[in-house]
Design an enzyme around this catalytic site. Structure first.
Site, mmCIF file in Angstrom:
data_model
loop_
_atom_site.group_PDB
_atom_site.id
_atom_site.type_symbol
_atom_site.label_atom_id
_atom_site.label_comp_id
_atom_site.label_asym_id
_atom_site.label_seq_id
_atom_site.Cartn_x
_atom_site.Cartn_y
_atom_site.Cartn_z
ATOM 1 N N LYS A 10 0.832 -1.209 0.000
ATOM 2 C CA LYS A 10 0.000 0.000 0.000
ATOM 3 C C LYS A 10 0.868 1.262 0.000
ATOM 4 O O LYS A 10 2.074 1.208 0.313
ATOM 5 C CB LYS A 10 -0.946 -0.051 1.204
ATOM 6 N N ASN A 113 -2.147 0.297 6.566
ATOM 7 C CA ASN A 113 -1.653 -0.960 7.143
ATOM 8 C C ASN A 113 -0.765 -1.767 6.191
ATOM 9 O O ASN A 113 -0.709 -2.988 6.260
ATOM 10 C CB ASN A 113 -2.815 -1.783 7.704
ATOM 11 N N HIS A 116 -2.077 -5.454 1.379
ATOM 12 C CA HIS A 116 -3.365 -6.104 1.116
ATOM 13 C C HIS A 116 -3.110 -7.540 0.677
ATOM 14 O O HIS A 116 -2.132 -7.807 -0.020
ATOM 15 C CB HIS A 116 -4.110 -5.369 -0.013
ATOM 16 N N GLU A 127 -9.527 -10.171 -8.103
ATOM 17 C CA GLU A 127 -8.485 -9.144 -7.920
ATOM 18 C C GLU A 127 -7.330 -9.323 -8.921
ATOM 19 O O GLU A 127 -6.814 -8.343 -9.451
ATOM 20 C CB GLU A 127 -7.987 -9.195 -6.472
HETATM 21 P P1 ATP Z 1 -7.087 -5.994 2.961
HETATM 22 O O1 ATP Z 1 -8.424 -6.249 2.312
HETATM 23 O O2 ATP Z 1 -6.495 -4.640 2.591
HETATM 24 O O3 ATP Z 1 -6.127 -7.123 2.774
HETATM 25 P P2 ATP Z 1 -8.186 -6.805 5.477
HETATM 26 O O4 ATP Z 1 -8.820 -7.901 4.694
HETATM 27 O O5 ATP Z 1 -7.351 -7.157 6.654
HETATM 28 O O6 ATP Z 1 -7.302 -5.890 4.534
HETATM 29 P P3 ATP Z 1 -10.727 -5.432 5.310
HETATM 30 O O7 ATP Z 1 -11.765 -5.581 6.358
HETATM 31 O O8 ATP Z 1 -10.906 -6.148 4.009
HETATM 32 O O9 ATP Z 1 -9.297 -5.784 5.959
HETATM 33 O O10 ATP Z 1 -10.575 -3.871 5.032
HETATM 34 C C1 ATP Z 1 -9.921 -3.422 3.863
HETATM 35 C C2 ATP Z 1 -9.012 -2.281 4.227
HETATM 36 O O11 ATP Z 1 -9.802 -1.173 4.645
HETATM 37 C C3 ATP Z 1 -8.062 -2.522 5.407
HETATM 38 O O12 ATP Z 1 -6.896 -3.207 5.063
HETATM 39 C C4 ATP Z 1 -7.761 -1.110 5.842
HETATM 40 O O13 ATP Z 1 -6.800 -0.486 4.989
HETATM 41 C C5 ATP Z 1 -9.106 -0.431 5.640
HETATM 42 N N1 ATP Z 1 -9.909 -0.461 6.874
HETATM 43 C C6 ATP Z 1 -10.497 -1.544 7.441
HETATM 44 N N2 ATP Z 1 -11.155 -1.216 8.568
HETATM 45 C C7 ATP Z 1 -10.985 0.121 8.708
HETATM 46 C C8 ATP Z 1 -11.414 1.084 9.679
HETATM 47 N N3 ATP Z 1 -12.160 0.728 10.722
HETATM 48 N N4 ATP Z 1 -11.029 2.366 9.509
HETATM 49 C C9 ATP Z 1 -10.283 2.745 8.440
HETATM 50 N N5 ATP Z 1 -9.844 1.893 7.491
HETATM 51 C C10 ATP Z 1 -10.189 0.605 7.620
HETATM 52 MG MG MG Z 2 -9.900 -7.584 2.887
#
Ligand code: ATP
Ligand code: MG
Length: 138
Positions: A10, A113, A116, A127
């Site tokens: 990211k 974070n 992804h 994707e």
């Molecule tokens: P990713 O899909 O990026 O691999 P993930 O599967 O761990 O991450 P998801 O729940 O799919 O998490 O959320 C997608 C992305 O949205 C997260 O990686 C983060 O960057 C962002 N995100 C998730 N929760 C929050 C939140 N509460 N506040 C802000 N951003 C968030």
């Molecule tokens: Mg995710």
């Protein structure tokens, strides 16, 4: 049997100069890099990619963040790639991520974070096809 997953370094991690370190973690864990490219993405491209999250409260912020600077898009391959990458990444919120995970080492916040990874077979297929053409995956 080898499985493919999709990953993004990211913009926060790219900006901080962690691209090489994150790639090293991925290779050390046994993933083959099938395809890789660095590019900036538009807000609209980010919205299409994250369409499953469009009703979530953080959708606007997330798609804005993902278009703030270059990212590294990758297709990765190994046995059990989807689950193993999720394990290597650590919890979404770095405060909850286990020691040794990429998010524990490099993530700054729940949004910024670092990485992804696809969360299932269907999302991985969507994707990979969203970002890479078939001829890039030979
Ligand atoms: P990713 O899909 O990026 O691999 P993930 O599967 O761990 O991450 P998801 O729940 O799919 O998490 O959320 C997608 C992305 O949205 C997260 O990686 C983060 O960057 C962002 N995100 C998730 N929760 C929050 C939140 N509460 N506040 C802000 N951003 C968030
Ligand atoms: Mg995710």
């Amino acid at each position: 049997m080898a499985q493919r997953t999709f990953s993004i370094i990211k913009p926060d991690a790219v900006r901080k100069g962690h691209t090489g370190a994150v790639l090293a973690e991925i290779e050390k864990a046994g993933f083959q890099i099938v395809a890789i490219k660095k590019q900036s993405i538009s807000r609209a491209q980010a919205e299409g990619f994250y369409h499953v999250h469009k009703e979530r409260p953080f959708f606007g912020e997330l798609t804005q963040f993902m278009s703030t600077g270059p990212i590294v898009l990758m297709v990765l391959e190994k046995a059990n790639a989807i689950a193993d990458l999720r394990k290597l990444m650590g919890a979404t919120n770095p405060a909850n991520a286990e020691e040794g995970t990429i998010r524990k080492k490099f993530a700054g916040s729940i949004q910024e974070n670092a990485i992804h990874g696809s969360d299932g077979d269907e999302t991985a297929a969507f994707e990979i096809g969203y970002w890479f053409a078939g001829y890039e995956l030979i």
